[in-house]
Write a protein that holds these residues in place. Structure first.
Motif, short mmCIF file in Angstrom:
data_model
loop_
_atom_site.label_atom_id
_atom_site.label_comp_id
_atom_site.label_asym_id
_atom_site.label_seq_id
_atom_site.Cartn_x
_atom_site.Cartn_y
_atom_site.Cartn_z
N ALA A 1 47.01 47.20 50.96
CA ALA A 1 45.85 47.99 50.56
C ALA A 1 44.80 47.11 49.91
CB ALA A 1 46.29 49.10 49.62
N ALA A 2 45.26 46.22 49.02
CA ALA A 2 44.31 45.34 48.31
C ALA A 2 43.55 44.48 49.28
CB ALA A 2 45.09 44.48 47.31
N TRP A 3 44.28 43.90 50.23
CA TRP A 3 43.60 43.04 51.20
C TRP A 3 42.71 43.84 52.15
CZ3 TRP A 3 48.17 39.59 50.50
CH2 TRP A 3 47.78 38.34 50.01
N GLY A 4 43.21 45.05 52.43
CA GLY A 4 42.40 45.92 53.28
C GLY A 4 41.06 46.21 52.62
N ALA A 5 41.13 46.50 51.31
CA ALA A 5 39.89 46.78 50.58
C ALA A 5 39.00 45.54 50.57
CB ALA A 5 40.22 47.20 49.15
N ALA A 6 39.63 44.39 50.35
CA ALA A 6 38.86 43.14 50.31
C ALA A 6 38.20 42.88 51.66
CB ALA A 6 39.77 41.98 49.94
N ALA A 7 38.90 43.24 52.74
CA ALA A 7 38.35 42.99 54.07
C ALA A 7 37.19 43.92 54.37
CB ALA A 7 39.45 43.16 55.13
N ARG A 8 37.26 45.15 53.82
CA ARG A 8 36.22 46.13 54.14
C ARG A 8 34.99 45.97 53.27
NH1 ARG A 8 37.61 50.29 57.34
NH2 ARG A 8 35.88 51.55 56.59
N SER A 9 35.19 45.42 52.04
CA SER A 9 34.07 45.35 51.10
C SER A 9 32.97 44.51 51.71
CB SER A 9 34.54 44.75 49.79
OG SER A 9 34.84 43.38 50.02
N PRO A 10 31.74 44.99 51.57
CA PRO A 10 30.62 44.25 52.15
C PRO A 10 30.44 42.93 51.42
CG PRO A 10 29.82 46.04 50.77
CD PRO A 10 31.30 46.18 50.81
N ALA A 11 30.51 41.89 52.14
CA ALA A 11 30.28 40.58 51.54
C ALA A 11 28.91 40.10 52.00
CB ALA A 11 31.36 39.62 51.97
N GLY A 12 28.59 38.96 51.61
CA GLY A 12 27.33 38.36 52.04
C GLY A 12 27.39 38.13 53.54
N PRO A 13 26.62 37.23 54.01
CA PRO A 13 26.67 36.89 55.43
C PRO A 13 28.07 36.44 55.82
CG PRO A 13 25.42 35.26 54.20
CD PRO A 13 25.66 36.40 53.28
N ALA A 14 28.45 36.76 57.03
CA ALA A 14 29.78 36.40 57.50
C ALA A 14 30.01 34.92 57.31
CB ALA A 14 29.93 36.77 58.97
N GLY A 15 31.17 34.61 56.86
CA GLY A 15 31.48 33.20 56.68
C GLY A 15 31.08 32.69 55.30
N PRO B 1 36.93 34.15 53.41
CA PRO B 1 37.74 35.10 52.65
C PRO B 1 37.85 36.46 53.33
CG PRO B 1 36.22 33.96 51.22
CD PRO B 1 35.90 33.51 52.61
N GLN B 2 36.74 36.95 53.91
CA GLN B 2 36.77 38.25 54.56
C GLN B 2 37.76 38.28 55.72
OE1 GLN B 2 33.88 40.94 54.44
NE2 GLN B 2 34.39 40.36 52.35
N ASP B 3 37.71 37.25 56.54
CA ASP B 3 38.59 37.21 57.71
C ASP B 3 40.04 37.00 57.26
OD1 ASP B 3 36.31 37.38 59.26
OD2 ASP B 3 36.04 35.21 59.20
N ARG B 4 40.17 36.18 56.24
CA ARG B 4 41.51 35.92 55.72
C ARG B 4 42.11 37.21 55.19
NH1 ARG B 4 42.57 33.60 50.48
NH2 ARG B 4 44.78 33.06 50.39
#
Lengths: 817, 301
Positions: free
Chosen positions: A25-39, A134-137
């Motif tokens: 769940a934690a990683w799922g949330a981290a993956a969904r959270s809007p980050a800056g530009p990809a990468g 981090p997002q992809d990870r």
């Protein structure tokens, strides 16, 4: 009865499950959270929190599972028989090593081992996926944590801490007979578990609809590790089968063996999609598909092995786990396929490489894509051979056998094409100066010529020529122009390719083996080609609850005494199991494989099989070479890895997906249309000969009567039980036109005659001393009874002892018809 | 060297290499030794599934049914039937599931069609991906067609009558040759381990079987020296002496045997018949004892 440690174990499993769910769940949330530009490497706060909570929970999960494994191991080593599982898998005579490895000798413990392998991979992956953004990870780790959670549930369903004792008694003697069986499963599981990371990466690529930066390098490293472990695991399994089972072969195309081969094939194909020198053609599409496929096949293998779905020597006993594992497989396949479909066709939405790159790949791109296609086709063919017979049995009720001849016929063309591509490998690799073809060409041609003339086998000649070419052409040499020394990838791939080439030679040469079998009195000789074995000693002794018969045979080659073979036959009275202990004398050229099939020390004779198989040793050398290649190639590379630029690409629509979707329908249609065999009963086989009473009998002379033909032997206990039924039926229905004719199968006359008088048999029996007459009737084992109608047609067969019910419902109506 | 000459020499070299390789393959193809009878039986038996075992073929299985089936295979091949006819016969008796290469009919048909459809689809996909190269498409079609023939043809062709095949089946290695090499192996082993009685007796037996009783005598003598209290060994030694025309030497050996085991039947018989002329009275007594010992031995079980 449940004890404290058992409750602790269950609690630990539950904790690990909960922790894995939290991590996912934690990683799922981290993956969904809007980050800056990809990468971007600057995660925001949510992602940061998730990134902290994820690894922590995963470590908690891993520690709990390690605790559970430790608990179980301690109980096993102390042989704490209050645990039903421990009682089931160990017995008092076992050494500490076999008690420790007994953990994975039954279903529940092996699932726990699998869970431990999976969580280890997940923990290692947190540290080794830093090339990814981090997002992809987070996506990758979310998938891995979810996998741990899913198999955590499976492990709770079939837990060694709550398992019942079972009626199985002590574990199969096979598993405590040889050291390799302790090592083989962990090795294979480690390889299987390592494929989970490419699966997670595949999902990440599909979610992001592109190949994220660092994706290729990470996939490659994990895949090489998995491939190396799988090669070693599958090779060890084959070696164990050869060295321990005593049937003289190493691969029986058994469903469970095949199930371990399928992920290996996927991994091999993936290796040639993400390898730095094979990125040509449509490698990106292939990489995403194969990375996902590998782990799905692993779960399929689990299903095949553990559900009792297929008939196999190696399968665990039938368990209720089938539906659970089928659900897991569905749960892994469906989202993955949904993601694939979401991107229409993988080649459409995913960066299938610029079209220019595919075209620019030119011949090399075609060859590399062809090679991936070939490996995948081999994979599909093996999967069809493994699963289709079961599917047909469920769909149509027809039993179909698929054995080595089918695999040879279906796979041989692809194997040859793959060998040709293997020979061409140095010219297909990118970033490499191809070698001059003259020297390898000369070596290959000479080998082909020499082998062809000496061995007189065209297939072996061609394969040996190609192998010699492959080995010579791939020799990693310092480039003449650039002065660059070959890197580890080049050396690794050469070693692996040389291994595959040598293995191919060994497999083809193996068909030139000879096998002889005979009952030898002490002092007698059995010959196979130039090799002789002479039985000089035969004795029997007791050894820790088992009886060991041991024979000593002199091995001679061309009349020269070359050594002594001491094969054994081990009888485990508790399990009523007989294990062969073959004696194998390996040499560079061939293996002399001596098996004791049966021993009678009292009369001083033994049934001995002598098999001489060429180049078996080369096969084990080939596996070692391939593993060495994998190890060399998986060693970390010096300098930062270049990551390919990520590109989004929407190409032209291709109807492949639709075309492929038609396939299952087509197949089903064909299966449905296949003409069902007409079940019109055929004429009964001939049966004539001397009876036990010395008179001649012939079933054909009884035409006009209904005839019950019954196969029996005096040594068969169930025959004793069924005889009264048959005798009664004969007396009752004789007036209505029923005749009974026995076949006395593989019996001695005196005991057979005694049986006749003891049982008061009212009918004659034809003597079939060698069992050849009853083979025509399709006899599988005694007793068996066949019903022949008045027209002489075989209308019914009844394997096993005849029952009164069968007489009443089948025989009587036929007689009174 | 001019560019043209160089390319010429490369071409010539390539042709030479191809010819060398082809020569080997051609020799292998044309000059193949026909399989022996045992090999033919094994080839057919290994394509049949053992009906009473799990995942084993008839050639390797030790089950009694498989043994009978091997005998039937040998019988039928001897009678001149082709391997395909033998297989068809077994499919009649045991059903199609006995064939490890499934037949091209009924449900088993799917096992040939499904892979072919998969390969066909892969080929089409592969050819289309490469654009509109007619060459590639043609190659793919031809390849799949050839594969189809290779997979399906054996079921579509009528099974041949195997009469012609039986003519040139070489027999297995000669027995005399085998015995000769076994003797030399045993002799090597006996020289290496002179103290092993088993090796001596095996060697002496094989020599006797090869008709060389005179050569066997010293080995029996050594065996008796190594294990002096073994009545059976002593008897075999004496028997070999008697057969080589030295009954005088056999007599003391037998006397000692009877000193060890007064009721050793074969020794009683041999000694009794050896001294029939020199000492008829004792001979009769010995033969009487022999009959008593035999009778006693037979009454026992």
């Amino acid at each position: 009865m449940t004890t404290g440690p058992m409750v602790t174990g269950t609690v630990l499993l539950a904790v690990s499950l909960a922790a894995a769910v939290v991590a996912a769940a934690a990683w799922g949330a981290a993956a969904r959270s809007p980050a800056g530009p990809a990468g971007s490497r600057a995660p925001d706060r949510t992602a940061g929190r998730g990134a902290r909570l994820g690894p922590q929970s995963l470590v908690v999960s891993a520690v709990s599972i390690a605790g559970a494994v430790l608990l179980l191991e301690v109980a096993l080593l102390r042989r704490d028989v209050t645990w039903p599982y421990v009682e089931r898998v160990t017995d008092s005579g076992m050494s500490a090593y076999f008690r420790a490895t007994a953990m994975w000798s039954a279903l529940e413990g092996s699932l726990l081992l699998w869970l431990a392998a999976l969580v280890t991979v997940a923990v290692v992956a947190t540290a080794t996926t830093r090339r990814l953004a981090p997002q992809d990870r987070a996506v990758v780790m979310c998938v891995l944590a979810a996998l741990v959670a899913v198999f955590g549930v499976v492990s709770l369903v079939a837990s060694p801490f709550t398992a019942a004792g079972g009626s199985g008694g002590s574990p199969s003697p096979l598993l405590r007979d040889h050291v390799a069986m302790g090592v083989h499963p962990p090795l294979l599981y480690a390889g299987f578990a390592a494929l989970a990371v490419p699966y997670a990466l595949s999902v990440a690529a599909l979610v992001r609809r592109r190949l994220p930066p660092g994706w290729t390098a990470t996939t490659r490293v994990w895949n090489v590790v998995a491939w190396t472990l799988l090669t070693a695991g599958v090779g060890l399994g084959a070696w164990w089968s050869y060295a321990v089972l005593g049937w003289g072969g190493y691969w029986a195309w058994d469903p469970v063996e095949n199930a371990s081969l399928l992920p290996w094939l996927a991994s091999t194909a993936l290796l040639h999609a993400v390898g730095p020198r094979t990125r040509s053609g449509r490698w990106r599409t292939w990489a995403i598909l194969l990375a996902g496929l590998g782990f799905l096949l692993v779960v399929l293998a689990q299903l095949v092995t553990r559900s009792g779905l297929v008939e196999s020597v190696h399968a665990f006993t039938t368990s209720a786990l089938g539906p659970v594992l089928a659900t897991v497989l569905g749960g892994l396949v469906l989202p993955w396929v949904a993601l694939l479909v979401r991107s229409r066709s993988p080649a459409d939405a995913l960066p299938a490489g610029a079209v220019g790159s595919a075209r620019g790949g030119g011949v090399r791109g075609v060859a590399l894509d062809g090679q991936r296609t070939l490996l995948t086709v081999v994979l599909v063919v093996v999967a069809v051979g493994t699963l289709l017979p079961t599917a047909l049995l469920l769909l149509t009720g027809d039993r179909v056998s698929v054995g080595p001849p089918w695999y040879q016929r279906t796979l041989a063309p692809f194997a040859l094409l793959l060998l040709v591509l293997l020979a061409a490998a140095p010219w297909l690799a990118r970033n490499r100066q191809p070698p001059h073809p003259l020297v390898p060409g000369a070596v290959g041609a000479a080998t082909c010529c020499v082998v062809g003339i000496t061995v007189r086998d065209p297939v072996l000649a061609v394969v040996a020529g190609l192998a010699a070419f492959t080995v010579t052409a791939g020799v990693p040499v310092r480039s003449r122009r650039g002065g660059l020394s070959p890197d580890r990838h080049v050396i690794g791939s050469w070693l692996a390719h040389a291994g595959v080439a040598l293995g191919a030679v060994a497999v083809v040469a193996g068909s030139h083996g000879t096998v002889r079998e005979a009952v030898l009195p002490v002092g007698e000789t059995l010959a196979s080609g130039d090799t002789t074995v002479t039985l000089v000693r035969l004795d029997q002794h007791d050894d820790a609850g088992r009886q060991v018969a041991e024979a000593e045979l002199l091995v001679g080659q061309d009349g020269q005494h070359v050594g002594t073979a001491v094969p054994e036959l081990r009888w485990y009275p508790d399990d009523a199991a007989m294990l062969a202990g073959p004696d194998i004398r390996s040499s560079f050229v061939d293996d002399v494989y001596v098996t004791l099939l049966d021993a009678d020390p009292a009369s001083g004779s033994a049934n001995v099989r002598l098999a001489v198989t060429p180049l078996v040793g080369w096969l084990w050398a080939a596996v070692s070479l391939a593993v060495a290649g994998g190890l060399v190639a998986s060693a970390p590379r010096r300098g930062p890895a270049r990551t390919p630029a990520a590109r989004t690409h929407r190409g032209r629509s291709v109807h492949t997906t639709r075309a492929l979707a038609v396939l299952p329908a087509l197949v089903l249609g064909l299966v449905g249309c296949a003409a069902a065999e007409d079940d019109e009963p055929g004429l009964a086989p001939p049966l004539a000969g001397e009876g036990l009473d010395g008179q001649e009998y012939d079933v054909a002379e009884l035409r006009g009567s209904v005839v019950l033909v019954t196969a029996w032997a005096s040594w068969c206990a169930p025959c004793r039980d069924e005889m009264p039924v048959l005798v009664d039926a004969h007396e009752e229905l004789a007036d209505s036109g029923l005749e009974v004719l026995g076949i006395n199968v593989r019996d001695l006359r005196d005991p057979a005659r005694q049986f006749v008088s003891e049982q008061g048999l009212s009918f004659p029996s034809i003597v079939d001393q060698q069992g050849t007459k009853s083979v025509a009737w399709g006899l599988r084992g005694v007793p068996a009874t066949y019903l022949v109608d008045r027209e002489g047609r075989l209308v019914e067969q009844h394997p096993g002892p005849v029952t009164q019910e069968w007489i009443d419902t089948v025989v009587e109506p036929e007689v009174r018809r | 060297m001019s560019r043209r000459r160089r390319s010429w020499s490369v071409a010539v070299l390539a042709v030479v290499l191809v010819l060398v390789a082809a020569a080997g393959a051609v020799v292998a193809l044309t000059d193949r030794e026909p399989p022996t009878a045992t090999e033919r039986v094994r080839a057919v038996a290994s394509s049949l599934r053992c009906p009473s075992c799990l995942g084993e073929h008839v050639a390797d299985s030790t089950s009694p049914v498989a043994e009978s089936m091997r005998l039937v295979v040998a019988e039928q091949l001897d009678a001149g039937r082709s391997p395909d006819q033998v297989r068809a016969w077994f499919a009649d008796a045991y059903g199609d599931e006995v064939l490890l290469e499934p037949p091209r009919r009924g449900a088993a048909w799917a096992l040939w069609v499904v892979p072919l459809v998969v390969v066909g689809a892969a080929a089409v996909w592969f050819a289309r991906r490469r654009g509109r190269h007619t060459l590639g498409t043609t190659a793919a079609v031809v390849g799949v067609a050839m594969l189809g023939i290779w997979w399906l043809a054996p079921g579509l062709l009528p099974t041949s009558t195997g009469g012609a095949l039986t003519a040139a089946v070489p027999s297995d290695a000669g027995d005399g040759d085998r015995a000769g090499s076994a003797v030399s192996v045993l002799r090597d082993a006996a020289e290496e381990q002179p103290g092993r009685v088993e090796l001596r007796t095996a060697l002496a037996r094989q020599l006797e079987e090869a008709g060389r009783t005179d050569a066997a005598v010293p080995h029996w003598a050594t065996a008796v020296r190594l294990r002096p209290m073994d009545a059976d060994l002593r008897y075999r030694y004496a028997f070999a002496l008697a057969r080589t025309g030295e009954p005088d030497r056999a007599v003391p050996v037998l006397e000692q045997t009877l000193a060890i085991d007064a009721h050793h039947p074969p020794s009683l018989l041999l000694l009794g018949s050896s001294i029939e002329e020199s000492d008829p009275e004792r001979s009769a007594a010995l033969l009487e004892r022999y009959r008593a010992a035999r009778g006693g031995a037979e009454a026992e079980p």
